[in-house]
Motif scaffolding. Structure first.
Motif, PDB file in Angstrom:
ATOM      1  N   ASP A 109       0.937  -1.114  -0.060  1.00  0.00           N
ATOM      2  CA  ASP A 109       0.160  -0.129  -0.028  1.00  0.00           C
ATOM      3  C   ASP A 109       0.879   1.143  -0.086  1.00  0.00           C
ATOM      4  O   ASP A 109       0.832   2.216  -0.783  1.00  0.00           O
ATOM      5  N   GLU A 112       2.638   1.887  -3.418  1.00  0.00           N
ATOM      6  CA  GLU A 112       1.692   2.263  -4.533  1.00  0.00           C
ATOM      7  C   GLU A 112       0.852   3.530  -4.213  1.00  0.00           C
ATOM      8  O   GLU A 112       0.949   4.688  -5.188  1.00  0.00           O
ATOM      9  N   ARG A 113       1.076   4.290  -2.913  1.00  0.00           N
ATOM     10  CA  ARG A 113       0.765   5.615  -2.643  1.00  0.00           C
ATOM     11  C   ARG A 113       1.810   6.616  -3.279  1.00  0.00           C
ATOM     12  O   ARG A 113       1.773   7.394  -3.706  1.00  0.00           O
TER      13      ARG A 113
END
Length: 120
Positions: A109, A112-113
């Motif tokens: 996550d 991805e951010r």
């Protein structure tokens, strides 16, 4: 040319994990252990993104974020705030960072951010 990301985190273990992860994602990464080191690094080069811990030994990430977003030269640099405590709603009201993430976080996550704000 690789995108450059500054990681401002006083915990050396967390900083090393983030640096390793982002290096594996093909970013150039500069780790800063405190706000003094960060501001010294900013005099050398402006990064493509900044990842800021909120609690630092010589200040806090909210003040750094506010200073960056209030400066015409740096207000467009994406900032991600990190916090170990769950007070992100309060943090969001105090600074205009592009993203906020709680520690501990999922590495996929997180990557991805970062990719959303500093695509390679």
């Amino acid at each position: 040319m690789k995108k450059c990301i500054y990681v401002v985190e006083d915990n050396p273990n967390i900083r090393e994990i983030i640096e390793f992860l982002l290096t594996e994602e093909l970013y150039e990464v500069k780790g800063c252990k405190d706000s003094k080191a960060f501001w010294q690094q900013m005099q050398q080069h402006e990064p493509d993104m900044i990842i800021l811990d909120i609690m630092l030994p010589d200040g806090n990430g909210i003040d750094i974020c506010t200073a960056l977003k209030g400066n015409i030269k740096t207000h467009n640099i994406p900032v991600m705030m990190m916090s170990a405590n769950n007070h992100l709603a309060q943090v969001k009201s105090k600074c205009t960072a592009e993203d906020f993430i709680n520690k501990p976080f999922d590495l996929n996550d997180f990557a991805e951010r970062v990719g959303k704000y500093a695509p390679n």
